[in-house]
Design a protein around this motif. Structure first.
Motif, PDB file in Angstrom:
ATOM      1  N   ALA A 263       0.548  -1.387   0.022  1.00  0.00           N
ATOM      2  CA  ALA A 263      -0.016  -0.229   0.027  1.00  0.00           C
ATOM      3  C   ALA A 263       0.775   1.157   0.038  1.00  0.00           C
ATOM      4  N   THR A 264       1.723   1.526  -0.936  1.00  0.00           N
ATOM      5  CA  THR A 264       2.439   2.492  -1.220  1.00  0.00           C
ATOM      6  C   THR A 264       1.570   3.848  -1.384  1.00  0.00           C
ATOM      7  N   PRO A 265       1.633   4.888  -0.855  1.00  0.00           N
ATOM      8  CA  PRO A 265       0.538   5.730  -0.800  1.00  0.00           C
ATOM      9  C   PRO A 265       0.834   6.538  -2.326  1.00  0.00           C
ATOM     10  N   ARG A 266      -0.023   6.869  -2.984  1.00  0.00           N
ATOM     11  CA  ARG A 266      -0.275   7.274  -4.362  1.00  0.00           C
ATOM     12  C   ARG A 266      -1.482   8.287  -4.386  1.00  0.00           C
ATOM     13  N   ARG A 267      -1.892   8.280  -5.291  1.00  0.00           N
ATOM     14  CA  ARG A 267      -3.188   9.097  -5.753  1.00  0.00           C
ATOM     15  C   ARG A 267      -4.425   8.185  -5.313  1.00  0.00           C
ATOM     16  N   CYS A 268      -5.487   8.998  -4.754  1.00  0.00           N
ATOM     17  CA  CYS A 268      -6.579   8.590  -4.315  1.00  0.00           C
ATOM     18  C   CYS A 268      -7.730   9.637  -4.612  1.00  0.00           C
ATOM     19  N   ILE A 269      -8.942   9.006  -4.883  1.00  0.00           N
ATOM     20  CA  ILE A 269     -10.288   9.926  -5.154  1.00  0.00           C
ATOM     21  C   ILE A 269     -11.120   9.366  -4.233  1.00  0.00           C
ATOM     22  N   VAL A 270     -11.527  10.268  -3.464  1.00  0.00           N
ATOM     23  CA  VAL A 270     -12.696   9.916  -2.637  1.00  0.00           C
ATOM     24  C   VAL A 270     -13.987  10.745  -3.097  1.00  0.00           C
ATOM     25  N   ILE A 271     -14.869   9.997  -3.379  1.00  0.00           N
ATOM     26  CA  ILE A 271     -16.325  10.491  -3.864  1.00  0.00           C
ATOM     27  C   ILE A 271     -17.411  10.825  -2.799  1.00  0.00           C
ATOM     28  N   GLY A 272     -17.453  12.046  -2.585  1.00  0.00           N
ATOM     29  CA  GLY A 272     -18.692  12.363  -1.284  1.00  0.00           C
ATOM     30  C   GLY A 272     -17.569  13.074  -0.319  1.00  0.00           C
ATOM     31  N   SER A 273     -18.199  14.274  -0.149  1.00  0.00           N
ATOM     32  CA  SER A 273     -17.371  15.121   1.051  1.00  0.00           C
ATOM     33  C   SER A 273     -18.515  15.344   2.093  1.00  0.00           C
ATOM     34  N   GLY A 274     -19.233  14.484   2.632  1.00  0.00           N
ATOM     35  CA  GLY A 274     -19.945  14.245   3.951  1.00  0.00           C
ATOM     36  C   GLY A 274     -18.926  13.678   5.045  1.00  0.00           C
ATOM     37  N   LEU A 275     -19.259  13.619   6.255  1.00  0.00           N
ATOM     38  CA  LEU A 275     -18.568  13.161   7.348  1.00  0.00           C
ATOM     39  C   LEU A 275     -17.673  11.776   6.857  1.00  0.00           C
ATOM     40  N   ALA A 276     -18.285  10.757   6.255  1.00  0.00           N
ATOM     41  CA  ALA A 276     -17.465   9.466   5.856  1.00  0.00           C
ATOM     42  C   ALA A 276     -16.549   9.982   4.691  1.00  0.00           C
ATOM     43  N   GLY A 277     -16.869  10.595   3.556  1.00  0.00           N
ATOM     44  CA  GLY A 277     -15.765  10.998   2.674  1.00  0.00           C
ATOM     45  C   GLY A 277     -14.685  11.602   3.254  1.00  0.00           C
ATOM     46  N   ALA A 278     -15.022  12.563   3.794  1.00  0.00           N
ATOM     47  CA  ALA A 278     -13.970  13.566   4.685  1.00  0.00           C
ATOM     48  C   ALA A 278     -13.153  12.840   5.580  1.00  0.00           C
ATOM     49  N   SER A 279     -13.578  11.802   6.347  1.00  0.00           N
ATOM     50  CA  SER A 279     -13.080  10.914   7.260  1.00  0.00           C
ATOM     51  C   SER A 279     -12.075  10.168   6.799  1.00  0.00           C
ATOM     52  N   CYS A 280     -12.413   9.483   5.482  1.00  0.00           N
ATOM     53  CA  CYS A 280     -11.557   8.575   4.887  1.00  0.00           C
ATOM     54  C   CYS A 280     -10.278   9.508   4.134  1.00  0.00           C
ATOM     55  N   ALA A 281     -10.708  10.596   3.849  1.00  0.00           N
ATOM     56  CA  ALA A 281      -9.973  11.410   2.887  1.00  0.00           C
ATOM     57  C   ALA A 281      -8.724  11.874   3.995  1.00  0.00           C
ATOM     58  N   ARG A 296     -20.626  16.520  -5.970  1.00  0.00           N
ATOM     59  CA  ARG A 296     -21.619  17.024  -6.757  1.00  0.00           C
ATOM     60  C   ARG A 296     -22.316  18.425  -6.403  1.00  0.00           C
ATOM     61  N   ALA A 297     -22.041  18.559  -4.985  1.00  0.00           N
ATOM     62  CA  ALA A 297     -22.735  19.812  -4.362  1.00  0.00           C
ATOM     63  C   ALA A 297     -21.511  21.212  -4.700  1.00  0.00           C
ATOM     64  N   ALA A 298     -21.903  22.205  -4.417  1.00  0.00           N
ATOM     65  CA  ALA A 298     -21.131  23.494  -4.459  1.00  0.00           C
ATOM     66  C   ALA A 298     -20.180  23.707  -3.142  1.00  0.00           C
ATOM     67  N   GLU A 299     -20.741  23.120  -1.932  1.00  0.00           N
ATOM     68  CA  GLU A 299     -19.913  23.085  -0.781  1.00  0.00           C
ATOM     69  C   GLU A 299     -19.765  21.699  -0.113  1.00  0.00           C
ATOM     70  N   PRO A 300     -18.823  21.567   0.761  1.00  0.00           N
ATOM     71  CA  PRO A 300     -18.741  20.430   1.635  1.00  0.00           C
ATOM     72  C   PRO A 300     -19.873  20.167   2.469  1.00  0.00           C
ATOM     73  N   ALA A 301     -20.243  19.023   2.992  1.00  0.00           N
ATOM     74  CA  ALA A 301     -21.281  18.654   3.911  1.00  0.00           C
ATOM     75  C   ALA A 301     -22.740  19.468   3.627  1.00  0.00           C
ATOM     76  N   ALA A 302     -22.801  18.982   2.115  1.00  0.00           N
ATOM     77  CA  ALA A 302     -24.183  19.740   1.569  1.00  0.00           C
ATOM     78  C   ALA A 302     -25.437  18.620   1.938  1.00  0.00           C
ATOM     79  N   GLY A 303     -24.943  17.313   2.420  1.00  0.00           N
ATOM     80  CA  GLY A 303     -25.992  16.491   2.510  1.00  0.00           C
ATOM     81  C   GLY A 303     -26.351  16.273   3.928  1.00  0.00           C
ATOM     82  N   ALA A 304     -26.369  14.934   4.396  1.00  0.00           N
ATOM     83  CA  ALA A 304     -26.841  14.689   5.816  1.00  0.00           C
ATOM     84  C   ALA A 304     -25.881  15.271   6.872  1.00  0.00           C
ATOM     85  N   SER A 305     -24.619  15.618   6.519  1.00  0.00           N
ATOM     86  CA  SER A 305     -23.536  16.085   7.154  1.00  0.00           C
ATOM     87  C   SER A 305     -23.810  17.512   7.266  1.00  0.00           C
TER      88      SER A 305
END
Length: 662
Positions: A263-281, A296-305
């Protein structure tokens, strides 16, 4: 093993800690009678024995990206504190230190502090350790220090059972514990085999114990063992290297690292910027990944977060089911992350949470319930370790009687989730990009250059990376081709300004939940607010506001806390009480999905097993995202890197996303 005793530690007249269970001291003095000689022994036997305090300055962990240490008997924490101090003092220290330890009988925090008193350089570290030393029920617990760069994983329970619940590939092994003459199980062949299964080839082990039978057992398990001079009064010490003549079998539950070569750190894409996505990132960025977060939203935490404020508290059940155990660890993880990133009292507060029972409901596990019933009053609360009598302040906030009991969650509180999301996304190594409408994923089959492509509806590429994590809530179902049985769960809360001249008895300074919830005194730039709710509507993926839900939240707060409801009731008809709605995602077994998604994807037309790097998920939290998202981000990152998990191995296995796909 001797019978249980109430005290874990007593202190001798000359200031040495003694185990009444075994009748021996935790550490000895030197020939001069110095009671502070334990630190000298810790450094000589364990740190030098494992090459972490090298005489020439070239320590075994020099410039390593991470280092993993396993200790078989945590005791009063002296070896951990000495290692932490050495890590701080070493300019070539590893970037991240994972220290895992087993302890059957954890001491009180006061004993840890008293044990460290003779060592001035360790006292500040002991204070930090003692501040996190709570809630140590049987199982695995994670404590973080130095902004998360040092992670202590403490397994409470029998050594052999808990070693089977630990994960990792350990570089250094401290063989400690009470002597074989009083605690033989700690040193038997089964314990040595359990240790060998966790050691990487080349791992160094050290001990003060040089008993011949123990040395032979280590040799049987693949260690090359030798005796070396000890530090008086010890004549000898043990040093060993794990280098078996055979190729060790992989554990049946071991997961392969997702990238060729590890698991050599390289590039990663996280889809979703709620609590789960931000935590993984955040967890991946801390390990060196360059993370791009798409939403897809214009700001982070635009959904349930985007919830105005939420409760962070564990779930409690009579059978202490996996969800209950996970949420205890999750509450600790969320509040711990908040302490590093947010302003206490403004963006979060570890106030504790009062949970009211429904009439007649008894929710404590049997051992805790028995202790509760022994109290003079039936109005009890659950703290991190045992039920305790409810305080006058809690009683004033939520009057109790025989039909209405309550639990007091000491390690709990409230948080403004959007603030935590934004703080995590600001971490170095993370780039956030909004207005990105992810439609599907495509993965290459080139083993030499594995990559995932993220595409929009027109087929245009939005981003590419070696690793993709989908944490898009209910939208995860569409992005992964409907292969995950996610269900929509819409929820609505009410919130409004704090009324003037209202006593804390009416609107308590800590959250109250049970039949609905109330969080009051949440600071704003121009005052403070209260938040109450939430409703649960299954099968509705739209976050529209509904008048019926607004009225329902008004009714529920009146049932939960009549005094509070009266104080804010006028805000409903005059419009000051506003509504907010969000959509969560749930799975049939009510546990989140974390890790590699198995099976064939309609979006890629390929099998994950054929992908050089399997698609990763972190979704399905339902109403427990505030409590579980940070923990699950760490579990995902730990799986990817072969690191020690923050919970029991068997518990983490219940979260694997592959459990839900054919």
């Amino acid at each position: 093993m001797q019978p249980e005793t109430q005290e874990t530690v007593v202190w001798s007249d000359d200031g040495l800690p003694v185990s009444p269970r075994f009748g021996v001291v935790y550490r000895g003095s030197n020939p001069q009678g110095d009671s502070d000689a334990g630190l000298e022994q810790a450094r000589h036997v364990f740190l030098r024995g494992c090459g972490l305090l090298a005489a020439d300055g070239a320590s075994a962990w020099a410039n390593a990206p991470r280092w993993q240490i396993l200790e078989t008997g945590f005791g009063l924490g002296l070896n951990f504190l000495a290692t932490w101090h050495a890590w701080r003092a070493d300019a070539t220290r590893p970037d991240r230190l994972f220290y895992s330890a087993v302890e059957a009988w954890p001491p009180e925090a006061a004993h840890i502090l008293r044990s460290a008193e003779p060592f001035a350089e360790l006292a500040p570290l002991a204070q930090e350790l003692a501040a996190r030393w709570h809630g140590l029920l049987p199982g695995v617990h994670r404590m973080e220090f130095e902004g998360g760069k040092i992670q202590l994983t403490l397994a409470i329970g029998d050594a052999q059972a808990m070693l089977s619940e630990l994960t990792g590939q350990f570089d250094s092994i401290y063989l400690d514990g009470f002597s074989p003459s009083v605690n033989p199980q700690m040193w038997d062949i089964h314990t040595m085999k359990a240790i060998a299964r966790l050691a990487r080839r080349g791992a160094l082990a050290a001990s003060w114990c040089v008993v011949g039978e123990m040395r032979r057992r280590l040799g049987t398990c693949g260690f090359i063992v030798k005796r070396v001079p000890g530090l008086p009064p010890k004549r000898h010490a043990l040093r060993a290297v794990y280098d078996p003549r055979w190729e060790p079998k992989a554990r049946a539950d071991a997961s392969p690292l997702p990238l060729p070569g590890g698991a050599t750190p390289r590039r990663c894409i996280v889809i979703g910027s709620g609590l789960a996505g931000a935590s993984c990132a955040y967890s991946l960025a801390q390990r060196g990944w360059q993370v791009t977060v798409l939403d897809r939203a214009a700001e982070p935490a635009a959904g349930a977060s985007g919830l105005p404020a939420g409760v962070v508290a564990p779930h409690v059940s009579p059978d202490d089911r996996p969800l209950s155990r996970l949420t205890r660890a999750g509450a600790q993880a969320t509040l711990g992350r908040a302490r590093w990133l947010l302003r206490e009292g403004i963006e979060f507060a570890p106030t504790g949470v009062l949970e009211r029972h429904a009439p007649g409901e008894r929710r404590l596990p049997t051992p805790w319930q028995e202790k509760s019933d022994s109290k003079a009053t039936r109005s009890t609360t659950y703290s991190s370790t045992a039920p305790e009598t409810i305080t006058k302040a809690q009683q004033a906030a939520a009057p109790l009687d025989e039909a209405r009991l309550a639990l007091w969650h000491e390690q709990a509180g409230w948080i403004r989730p959007a603030m935590l999301v934004r703080s995590m996304l600001k971490a170095p190594g993370i780039e956030w990009r909004g207005n990105q409408n992810v439609h599907r994923l495509e993965g290459s089959s080139d083993a030499d250059s594995p990559v995932w492509y993220v595409l929009d509806e027109s087929g245009a590429m939005l981003a590419e990376a070696e690793l993709v994590v989908v944490s898009a809530g209910f939208d995860t179902r569409a992005i992964t081709g409907g292969s995950l049985p996610l269900n929509a769960l819409r929820g609505q809360v009410a919130f409004g300004p704090m009324p003037g001249n209202t006593s804390n008895a009416a609107l308590p300074t800590f959250p109250v939940n049970g039949h609905g919830s109330l969080i009051a005194h949440v600071p704003l730039q121009d005052g403070a607010m209260w938040v109450t709710g939430s409703t649960f509507e299954r099968g509705n993926p739209q976050a529209q506001l509904q008048d019926a839900d607004h009225a329902h939240n008004r009714q529920r707060i009146a049932e939960l806390l009549p005094l509070a409801a009266a104080a804010i009731d006028s805000q409903w008809p005059d419009g000051r009480a506003r509504a907010w709605s969000g959509v969560r995602a749930t799975l049939p077994d009510r546990l989140p999905a974390v890790g590699a998604l198995g099976g064939k994807h309609a979006t890629t037309g390929t099998n994950d097993d054929a992908q050089p790097c399997a698609l990763q998920l972190c979704t399905g939290f339902g109403a427990r995202g505030l409590t579980l998202a940070v923990l699950c981000g760490e579990i995902l990152a730990s799986w990817l890197h072969g690191e020690p998990l923050p919970v029991e191995r068997s518990l983490a296995e219940k979260l694997r996303a592959g459990r839900l796909t054919p």
